[in-house]
Design a protein around this motif. Structure first.
Motif, PDB file in Angstrom:
ATOM      1  N   LEU A 144      40.164  30.835  46.123  1.00  0.00           N
ATOM      2  CA  LEU A 144      41.385  31.453  46.310  1.00  0.00           C
ATOM      3  C   LEU A 144      41.935  30.834  47.625  1.00  0.00           C
ATOM      4  N   ARG A 145      41.159  30.896  48.652  1.00  0.00           N
ATOM      5  CA  ARG A 145      41.336  30.224  49.860  1.00  0.00           C
ATOM      6  C   ARG A 145      41.731  28.772  49.909  1.00  0.00           C
ATOM      7  N   ALA A 146      41.113  28.179  48.645  1.00  0.00           N
ATOM      8  CA  ALA A 146      40.985  26.666  48.699  1.00  0.00           C
ATOM      9  C   ALA A 146      42.444  26.304  48.002  1.00  0.00           C
ATOM     10  N   LEU A 147      42.925  27.270  46.904  1.00  0.00           N
ATOM     11  CA  LEU A 147      44.011  27.211  46.303  1.00  0.00           C
ATOM     12  C   LEU A 147      45.423  27.517  47.465  1.00  0.00           C
ATOM     13  N   GLU A 148      45.183  28.205  48.321  1.00  0.00           N
ATOM     14  CA  GLU A 148      46.193  28.668  49.461  1.00  0.00           C
ATOM     15  C   GLU A 148      46.315  27.377  50.219  1.00  0.00           C
ATOM     16  N   GLU A 149      45.018  26.677  50.819  1.00  0.00           N
ATOM     17  CA  GLU A 149      45.059  25.650  51.507  1.00  0.00           C
ATOM     18  C   GLU A 149      45.838  24.552  51.140  1.00  0.00           C
ATOM     19  N   GLU A 150      45.688  24.349  49.776  1.00  0.00           N
ATOM     20  CA  GLU A 150      46.427  23.369  48.854  1.00  0.00           C
ATOM     21  C   GLU A 150      47.897  23.594  48.640  1.00  0.00           C
ATOM     22  N   GLY A 151      48.426  24.631  49.135  1.00  0.00           N
ATOM     23  CA  GLY A 151      49.852  25.013  48.815  1.00  0.00           C
ATOM     24  C   GLY A 151      50.147  25.536  47.358  1.00  0.00           C
ATOM     25  N   LEU A 152      49.021  25.687  46.574  1.00  0.00           N
ATOM     26  CA  LEU A 152      49.346  26.224  45.314  1.00  0.00           C
ATOM     27  C   LEU A 152      49.804  27.594  45.071  1.00  0.00           C
ATOM     28  N   ILE A 153      49.076  28.487  46.208  1.00  0.00           N
ATOM     29  CA  ILE A 153      49.431  29.874  45.881  1.00  0.00           C
ATOM     30  C   ILE A 153      49.868  30.210  47.186  1.00  0.00           C
ATOM     31  N   VAL A 154      50.452  31.364  47.683  1.00  0.00           N
ATOM     32  CA  VAL A 154      50.851  32.017  48.653  1.00  0.00           C
ATOM     33  C   VAL A 154      50.413  33.495  48.545  1.00  0.00           C
ATOM     34  N   ARG A 155      49.367  34.154  49.457  1.00  0.00           N
ATOM     35  CA  ARG A 155      49.091  35.475  49.079  1.00  0.00           C
ATOM     36  C   ARG A 155      49.549  36.537  50.096  1.00  0.00           C
ATOM     37  N   ASP A 156      50.261  37.563  49.717  1.00  0.00           N
ATOM     38  CA  ASP A 156      50.657  38.707  50.606  1.00  0.00           C
ATOM     39  C   ASP A 156      50.286  39.956  50.025  1.00  0.00           C
ATOM     40  N   ARG A 157      48.993  40.321  50.817  1.00  0.00           N
ATOM     41  CA  ARG A 157      48.066  41.440  50.247  1.00  0.00           C
ATOM     42  C   ARG A 157      48.038  41.245  48.690  1.00  0.00           C
ATOM     43  N   LYS A 158      48.565  41.977  47.775  1.00  0.00           N
ATOM     44  CA  LYS A 158      48.215  41.722  46.250  1.00  0.00           C
ATOM     45  C   LYS A 158      49.615  40.807  45.489  1.00  0.00           C
ATOM     46  N   PHE A 159      50.553  40.720  46.485  1.00  0.00           N
ATOM     47  CA  PHE A 159      51.507  39.659  45.733  1.00  0.00           C
ATOM     48  C   PHE A 159      51.145  38.267  45.810  1.00  0.00           C
ATOM     49  N   VAL A 160      51.308  37.656  44.671  1.00  0.00           N
ATOM     50  CA  VAL A 160      50.679  36.396  44.683  1.00  0.00           C
ATOM     51  C   VAL A 160      52.158  35.526  44.371  1.00  0.00           C
ATOM     52  N   ARG A 161      52.489  34.490  45.337  1.00  0.00           N
ATOM     53  CA  ARG A 161      53.748  33.766  45.413  1.00  0.00           C
ATOM     54  C   ARG A 161      53.453  32.358  44.776  1.00  0.00           C
ATOM     55  N   ILE A 162      53.924  31.863  43.863  1.00  0.00           N
ATOM     56  CA  ILE A 162      53.776  30.554  43.432  1.00  0.00           C
ATOM     57  C   ILE A 162      54.896  29.362  43.826  1.00  0.00           C
ATOM     58  N   PRO A 163      54.801  28.590  44.862  1.00  0.00           N
ATOM     59  CA  PRO A 163      55.647  27.716  45.525  1.00  0.00           C
ATOM     60  C   PRO A 163      56.243  26.572  44.431  1.00  0.00           C
ATOM     61  N   ASP A 164      54.999  26.083  43.709  1.00  0.00           N
ATOM     62  CA  ASP A 164      55.467  25.169  42.682  1.00  0.00           C
ATOM     63  C   ASP A 164      54.770  25.270  41.480  1.00  0.00           C
ATOM     64  N   TRP A 165      55.461  25.878  40.598  1.00  0.00           N
ATOM     65  CA  TRP A 165      54.692  26.189  39.192  1.00  0.00           C
ATOM     66  C   TRP A 165      53.972  25.041  38.605  1.00  0.00           C
ATOM     67  N   GLU A 166      54.801  23.841  38.498  1.00  0.00           N
ATOM     68  CA  GLU A 166      54.284  22.576  37.853  1.00  0.00           C
ATOM     69  C   GLU A 166      52.911  22.249  38.546  1.00  0.00           C
ATOM     70  N   ARG A 167      52.946  22.228  39.809  1.00  0.00           N
ATOM     71  CA  ARG A 167      51.845  21.923  40.541  1.00  0.00           C
ATOM     72  C   ARG A 167      50.462  22.735  40.021  1.00  0.00           C
ATOM     73  N   LEU A 168      50.635  24.035  39.952  1.00  0.00           N
ATOM     74  CA  LEU A 168      49.488  24.993  39.799  1.00  0.00           C
ATOM     75  C   LEU A 168      49.237  24.817  38.310  1.00  0.00           C
ATOM     76  N   ARG A 169      50.124  24.725  37.448  1.00  0.00           N
ATOM     77  CA  ARG A 169      49.955  24.188  35.771  1.00  0.00           C
ATOM     78  C   ARG A 169      49.038  23.030  35.959  1.00  0.00           C
ATOM     79  N   ALA A 170      49.451  21.854  36.498  1.00  0.00           N
ATOM     80  CA  ALA A 170      48.753  20.641  36.531  1.00  0.00           C
ATOM     81  C   ALA A 170      47.391  20.814  36.990  1.00  0.00           C
TER      82      ALA A 170
END
Length: 234
Positions: free
Chosen positions: A193-219
């Motif tokens: 999960l930290r790796a996904l955050e460091e790559e900018g694929l997700i942003v975590r705020d407690r239990k909320f997960v924000r997806i800055p770029d859906w197509e990047r996460l999908r890919a």
């Protein structure tokens, strides 16, 4: 429930009225409670009204494998209306309110309303499709991609339930529960999960997960919603 079932097959007004007339009793479960226990016989099928649940199997030595997550609008033991004994456990992730519907009414509804029967059959086939994808996920994808794929699936399923979308949602699972779903350790989940955050694929705020770029996460995960059959009604 009606909205979800109509997404599986076209219904007419009589079908919708029959679904709405099912008798049920409301039940409340706290987080961690068992709704269904392996080996138990049941007289009711359970529909989630509020909260989240998961199916799980236990090995002989007590190790747990989570095999699916369930959201509001899901029938979590529809197969119990036809199979005599539960072959797995269903446990709550969060506090849950459910509607327990007598099995005899489910069977009578299916027999009297073939379009509803078709929709419920499709619903169980889609569950089977999701299981196949989870087998692929656990068996063949590396850790970071496994978690990214789960996060993509949650986005699509929570969108269908009106509880999130591809931009973000509240993730009800702990890292331990994610580990049991992905076949990983909690430490490995945390690292991924930290790796996904460091790559900018997700942003975590407690239990909320924000997806800055859906197509990047999908890919990144190789996610395709084909196995969710979201276009079934059309």
């Amino acid at each position: 429930m009606v909205r979800k079932i109509e997404g599986r097959a076209a219904l007419d007004e009589l079908d919708r009225k029959a679904l709405g007339s099912l008798s049920f009793r409301r039940r409340l479960f706290e987080a961690g409670d068992y709704i269904v226990r392996e080996g138990a016989r049941t007289t009711e099928s359970t529909l989630i009204l509020e909260g989240f649940a998961f199916r799980q199997k236990l090995t002989q030595d007590g190790a747990r494998q989570i095999v699916s997550f369930h959201v509001p609008g899901d029938f979590i033991d529809l197969e119990g209306s036809l199979l005599k004994v539960a072959d797995h456990n269903v446990q709550t992730l969060t506090r849950c309110e459910v509607a327990a519907i007598p099995i005899r009414e489910i069977v009578a509804l299916i027999e009297a309303h073939p379009r509803v029967g078709r929709a419920l059959w499709i619903d169980t086939l889609i569950d089977a499709s999701i299981y196949r994808e989870w087998v692929m996920n656990v068996g063949r994808r590396p850790a970071k991609k496994r978690l990214a794929h789960l996060l993509c699936e949650f986005a699509k399923r929570l969108k269908l339930a009106g509880l999130g979308d591809e931009e973000g949602y509240t993730l009800p699972m702990t890292q331990e529960q994610l580990a049991d779903a992905a076949g990983l350790t909690s430490v490995h989940v945390n690292r991924s999960l930290r790796a996904l955050e460091e790559e900018g694929l997700i942003v975590r705020d407690r239990k909320f997960v924000r997806i800055p770029d859906w197509e990047r996460l999908r890919a990144e995960s190789g996610f395709s919603e084909l196995y969710l059959h979201l276009d079934q009604a059309s």
